[in-house]
Design a protein around this motif. Structure first.
Motif, PDB file in Angstrom:
ATOM      1  N   GLN A 108      24.899 -31.013  12.522  1.00 16.76           N
ATOM      2  CA  GLN A 108      24.167 -31.774  13.528  1.00 16.76           C
ATOM      3  C   GLN A 108      22.671 -31.800  13.225  1.00 16.76           C
ATOM      4  O   GLN A 108      22.000 -32.828  13.411  1.00 16.76           O
ATOM      5  N   ILE A 109      22.128 -30.690  12.747  1.00 16.70           N
ATOM      6  CA  ILE A 109      20.707 -30.645  12.387  1.00 16.70           C
ATOM      7  C   ILE A 109      20.416 -31.643  11.274  1.00 16.70           C
ATOM      8  O   ILE A 109      19.444 -32.409  11.333  1.00 16.70           O
ATOM      9  N   ILE A 110      21.262 -31.642  10.229  1.00 17.05           N
ATOM     10  CA  ILE A 110      21.040 -32.552   9.107  1.00 17.05           C
ATOM     11  C   ILE A 110      21.117 -34.009   9.561  1.00 17.05           C
ATOM     12  O   ILE A 110      20.294 -34.844   9.165  1.00 17.05           O
ATOM     13  N   LEU A 111      22.095 -34.312  10.405  1.00 13.55           N
ATOM     14  CA  LEU A 111      22.220 -35.689  10.905  1.00 13.55           C
ATOM     15  C   LEU A 111      21.015 -36.079  11.756  1.00 13.55           C
ATOM     16  O   LEU A 111      20.512 -37.203  11.669  1.00 13.55           O
ATOM     17  N   ASN A 112      20.513 -35.155  12.597  1.00 20.33           N
ATOM     18  CA  ASN A 112      19.319 -35.435  13.397  1.00 20.33           C
ATOM     19  C   ASN A 112      18.117 -35.712  12.505  1.00 20.33           C
ATOM     20  O   ASN A 112      17.332 -36.639  12.757  1.00 20.33           O
ATOM     21  N   LEU A 113      17.958 -34.900  11.463  1.00 19.43           N
ATOM     22  CA  LEU A 113      16.842 -35.109  10.540  1.00 19.43           C
ATOM     23  C   LEU A 113      16.985 -36.431   9.793  1.00 19.43           C
ATOM     24  O   LEU A 113      15.992 -37.124   9.545  1.00 19.43           O
ATOM     25  N   ALA A 114      18.220 -36.790   9.448  1.00 18.21           N
ATOM     26  CA  ALA A 114      18.442 -38.060   8.754  1.00 18.21           C
ATOM     27  C   ALA A 114      18.111 -39.243   9.661  1.00 18.21           C
ATOM     28  O   ALA A 114      17.535 -40.243   9.213  1.00 18.21           O
ATOM     29  N   VAL A 115      18.447 -39.143  10.947  1.00 18.36           N
ATOM     30  CA  VAL A 115      18.117 -40.215  11.887  1.00 18.36           C
ATOM     31  C   VAL A 115      16.603 -40.345  12.036  1.00 18.36           C
ATOM     32  O   VAL A 115      16.054 -41.455  12.060  1.00 18.36           O
ATOM     33  N   ASN A 116      15.907 -39.212  12.140  1.00 20.97           N
ATOM     34  CA  ASN A 116      14.450 -39.254  12.216  1.00 20.97           C
ATOM     35  C   ASN A 116      13.855 -39.910  10.975  1.00 20.97           C
ATOM     36  O   ASN A 116      12.902 -40.702  11.064  1.00 20.97           O
ATOM     37  N   ALA A 117      14.416 -39.564   9.799  1.00 22.66           N
ATOM     38  CA  ALA A 117      13.925 -40.161   8.556  1.00 22.66           C
ATOM     39  C   ALA A 117      14.186 -41.661   8.531  1.00 22.66           C
ATOM     40  O   ALA A 117      13.334 -42.452   8.109  1.00 22.66           O
ATOM     41  N   ARG A 118      15.367 -42.073   8.981  1.00 16.49           N
ATOM     42  CA  ARG A 118      15.685 -43.507   9.032  1.00 16.49           C
ATOM     43  C   ARG A 118      14.696 -44.257   9.911  1.00 16.49           C
ATOM     44  O   ARG A 118      14.214 -45.337   9.550  1.00 16.49           O
TER      45      ARG A 118
ATOM     46  N   GLU B 220       4.777 -19.496   9.815  1.00 16.62           N
ATOM     47  CA  GLU B 220       4.719 -18.041   9.701  1.00 16.62           C
ATOM     48  C   GLU B 220       5.380 -17.618   8.403  1.00 16.62           C
ATOM     49  O   GLU B 220       6.114 -18.381   7.771  1.00 16.62           O
ATOM     50  N   ASN B 221       5.085 -16.372   7.994  1.00 17.53           N
ATOM     51  CA  ASN B 221       5.637 -15.860   6.750  1.00 17.53           C
ATOM     52  C   ASN B 221       7.128 -15.549   6.903  1.00 17.53           C
ATOM     53  O   ASN B 221       7.587 -15.165   7.989  1.00 17.53           O
ATOM     54  N   LEU B 222       7.863 -15.708   5.802  1.00 14.98           N
ATOM     55  CA  LEU B 222       9.279 -15.348   5.779  1.00 14.98           C
ATOM     56  C   LEU B 222       9.405 -13.865   5.467  1.00 14.98           C
ATOM     57  O   LEU B 222       8.704 -13.357   4.583  1.00 14.98           O
ATOM     58  N   PRO B 223      10.274 -13.130   6.162  1.00 19.89           N
ATOM     59  CA  PRO B 223      10.521 -11.733   5.809  1.00 19.89           C
ATOM     60  C   PRO B 223      11.069 -11.643   4.381  1.00 19.89           C
ATOM     61  O   PRO B 223      11.716 -12.575   3.902  1.00 19.89           O
ATOM     62  N   PRO B 224      10.819 -10.538   3.690  1.00 16.75           N
ATOM     63  CA  PRO B 224      11.327 -10.396   2.322  1.00 16.75           C
ATOM     64  C   PRO B 224      12.845 -10.548   2.264  1.00 16.75           C
ATOM     65  O   PRO B 224      13.566 -10.117   3.167  1.00 16.75           O
ATOM     66  N   GLY B 225      13.318 -11.181   1.185  1.00 14.83           N
ATOM     67  CA  GLY B 225      14.746 -11.380   0.997  1.00 14.83           C
ATOM     68  C   GLY B 225      15.031 -12.633   0.200  1.00 14.83           C
ATOM     69  O   GLY B 225      14.120 -13.353  -0.223  1.00 14.83           O
ATOM     70  N   ASN B 226      16.322 -12.901  -0.029  1.00 19.27           N
ATOM     71  CA  ASN B 226      16.743 -14.106  -0.738  1.00 19.27           C
ATOM     72  C   ASN B 226      17.104 -15.189   0.273  1.00 19.27           C
ATOM     73  O   ASN B 226      17.832 -14.922   1.235  1.00 19.27           O
ATOM     74  N   TYR B 227      16.598 -16.403   0.039  1.00 16.93           N
ATOM     75  CA  TYR B 227      16.806 -17.505   0.965  1.00 16.93           C
ATOM     76  C   TYR B 227      17.336 -18.730   0.225  1.00 16.93           C
ATOM     77  O   TYR B 227      17.052 -18.943  -0.963  1.00 16.93           O
ATOM     78  N   ILE B 228      18.107 -19.525   0.964  1.00 19.88           N
ATOM     79  CA  ILE B 228      18.514 -20.849   0.496  1.00 19.88           C
ATOM     80  C   ILE B 228      17.700 -21.870   1.286  1.00 19.88           C
ATOM     81  O   ILE B 228      17.667 -21.837   2.515  1.00 19.88           O
ATOM     82  N   GLY B 229      17.031 -22.756   0.575  1.00 19.08           N
ATOM     83  CA  GLY B 229      16.269 -23.819   1.214  1.00 19.08           C
ATOM     84  C   GLY B 229      17.041 -25.128   1.177  1.00 19.08           C
ATOM     85  O   GLY B 229      17.567 -25.525   0.134  1.00 19.08           O
ATOM     86  N   LEU B 230      17.135 -25.774   2.319  1.00 19.74           N
ATOM     87  CA  LEU B 230      17.798 -27.074   2.433  1.00 19.74           C
ATOM     88  C   LEU B 230      16.769 -28.047   2.989  1.00 19.74           C
ATOM     89  O   LEU B 230      16.288 -27.873   4.105  1.00 19.74           O
ATOM     90  N   SER B 231      16.408 -29.057   2.195  1.00 16.86           N
ATOM     91  CA  SER B 231      15.337 -29.961   2.606  1.00 16.86           C
ATOM     92  C   SER B 231      15.850 -31.386   2.756  1.00 16.86           C
ATOM     93  O   SER B 231      16.744 -31.832   2.028  1.00 16.86           O
ATOM     94  N   VAL B 232      15.278 -32.089   3.737  1.00 15.80           N
ATOM     95  CA  VAL B 232      15.536 -33.502   3.978  1.00 15.80           C
ATOM     96  C   VAL B 232      14.190 -34.215   3.893  1.00 15.80           C
ATOM     97  O   VAL B 232      13.295 -33.943   4.700  1.00 15.80           O
ATOM     98  N   SER B 233      14.047 -35.104   2.914  1.00 11.02           N
ATOM     99  CA  SER B 233      12.758 -35.766   2.667  1.00 11.02           C
ATOM    100  C   SER B 233      12.899 -37.278   2.775  1.00 11.02           C
ATOM    101  O   SER B 233      13.943 -37.849   2.447  1.00 11.02           O
TER     102      SER B 233
END
Length: 452
Positions: free
Chosen positions: A176-186, A216-229
């Motif tokens: 749902q988040i990805i679809l919302n971001l895609a609608v905003n981009a459209r 804000e800063n991200l706490p230390p650790g491994n992260y996966i980034g998912l971007s909608v541009s």
């Protein structure tokens, strides 16, 4: 003496905040001879104050939204429950069945709206599980084509790893988040453009700089980034300052509720992640979701779904202060063969238990938030009286319900509102069966000693 604050704007857009403090120096005759003062850059302090105000405002909205949605879910539980009873118990067919089905569908849509409000307040019971992000994006591709239209192209730049790219999140909410971001981009690309979906893997250490667009800063650790541009109209600084506020929207004509990004923000933060936004007026916007990386899941065996609701003959105590929710739960459980006791308050439930004496109560089904005595306090009291009784907590949201110590207890079960008869029947049977299996294992263990 004089003190004042000024705001100046750079030619490239950002603002500079200055604090001036000054005084007039006079001679022996009282005549002004000098003006002494200083200018202090308070931009960082002003930004922190603004951030605190926004945070407090969002917290207030979140508390309001959570309370409203919690009560709303009680109504939806009643609507869903009685709709299902009409369809299945009375075997309604024809036009009347169609009308009831439409009522149930409307309740389902209302439930989705309540979920959005709870997600914004960060009190929604997310059903988190390990998800392979790249696979989720690939499966969404066809839906995005239909959603965006023919004048917008979609590109994917996915980070490939041997075992996949995994995060622990509610897949439905992430979709749902990805679809919302895609609608905003459209909407930002009225004349067409390009939407880019990308995934990346980053490691954040103690000295790692803050990712672009993050507040804000991200706490230390491994992260996966998912971007909608997108390469659309972009946003100015004033719009970006209000981006995550509920009911704030730049869409005209009532086409936007203003809950999309606020809801997304709540879901991402509840999942232990961060939502970061980069945007430049006339050049487009990039929204990146950073979620903690998860280990790949272990393959699970396939379970054949049950066509009929599970039944039983055990004794169940239903403790719920909302009369409609209590009545539908009692009716459903009795129709499945259970012996059901009902109470509206903790004191009433205590009297029922005491009046039964040594007669066993197999399961307690209790709401968490009630006047005078909460469901958890009653469950604690019942444990001293009937330690073998299993407990299912029901509530409109999880955060109010389970104390951190309770979440570690394998005897704790939770059923989120709104629920339908099938979900109630399944959770009750699951809880009772888990208890029975443990008792059988304990019995086998106690009787399997070696003879001397």
């Amino acid at each position: 003496q004089w003190s004042g604050e000024y705001r100046f704007q750079y030619t490239d857009g950002p603002f500079l905040h200055l604090l001036e403090r000054a005084t007039i120096v006079r001679d022996a005759d009282g005549q002004a001879v000098r003006f002494v003062g200083s200018l202090m850059d308070i931009t960082a302090r002003t930004q922190l104050q603004d951030q605190l105000c926004r945070s407090q405002k969002m917290e207030a909205f979140g508390q309001l939204a959570g309370g409203v949605a919690h009560d709303f879910n009680n109504f939806l539980t009643t609507i869903l429950g009685y709709s299902d009873l009409l369809l299945h118990e009375l075997a309604v067919t024809g036009r009347l069945a169609g009308h009831i089905t439409e009522i149930r569908k409307a309740a389902g849509r209302a439930s989705a709206l309540a979920s959005q409000l709870l997600a914004f307040s960060r009190k929604h019971p997310l059903e988190a599980r390990v998800v392979e992000v790249n696979a989720l994006l690939v499966n969404l591709e066809r839906s995005l084509f239909r959603l965006l239209g023919e004048n917008i192209t979609v590109e994917c730049h996915l980070h490939r790893a041997k075992e996949g790219v995994h995060v622990k999140v509610d897949p439905g909410q992430l979709t749902q988040i990805i679809l919302n971001l895609a609608v905003n981009a459209r909407d930002a690309m009225a004349d067409g453009g390009r939407l880019t979906l990308a995934t990346t893997s980053i490691n954040v250490g103690e000295g790692t700089p803050r990712p672009p667009g993050c507040q804000e800063n991200l706490p230390p650790g491994n992260y996966i980034g998912l971007s909608v541009s997108d390469n659309g109209s972009g946003m100015n600084n004033e719009v970006k300052a209000h981006l995550f506020e509920p009911f704030f929207t730049t869409k005209h004509g009532g086409s936007g509720s203003g809950l999309g990004l606020a809801t997304s923000y709540g879901i991402v933060r509840q999942s232990g992640g961060h939502l970061c936004v980069e945007s430049e007026l006339g050049r487009g916007t990039t929204v990146t979701i950073y979620l903690p990386q998860a280990a790949p899941p272990v393959a699970s065996a396939f379970k054949r779904p049950n066509k009929k609701m599970p039944t039983g003959t055990e004794t169940i105590l239903v403790l719920e202060d909302d009369v409609s929710v209590r009545h539908i739960a009692v009716r459903v459980l009795r129709s499945l063969g259970y012996d059901v006791l009902e109470a509206a308050t903790g004191e009433h439930a205590q009297r029922l238990v005491e009046d039964r004496g040594a007669q066993k109560i197999d399961l307690l089904l209790t709401d968490m938030v009630m006047p005078e005595m909460s469901g958890r306090h009653f469950a604690d009291w019942l444990e001293g009286t009937s330690p073998t009784t299993k407990v299912i907590f029901i509530s409109g949201y999880l955060q109010e319900s389970l104390h951190p110590a309770d979440r570690q207890d394998q005897e704790t079960f939770f059923l989120p509102k709104p629920f339908d008869p099938e979900q109630l029947a399944t959770k009750v049977r699951e809880t009772l069966d888990v208890g029975s299996a443990r008792e059988r294992r304990a019995a086998r263990s106690s009787g399997s000693g070696c003879a001397a």
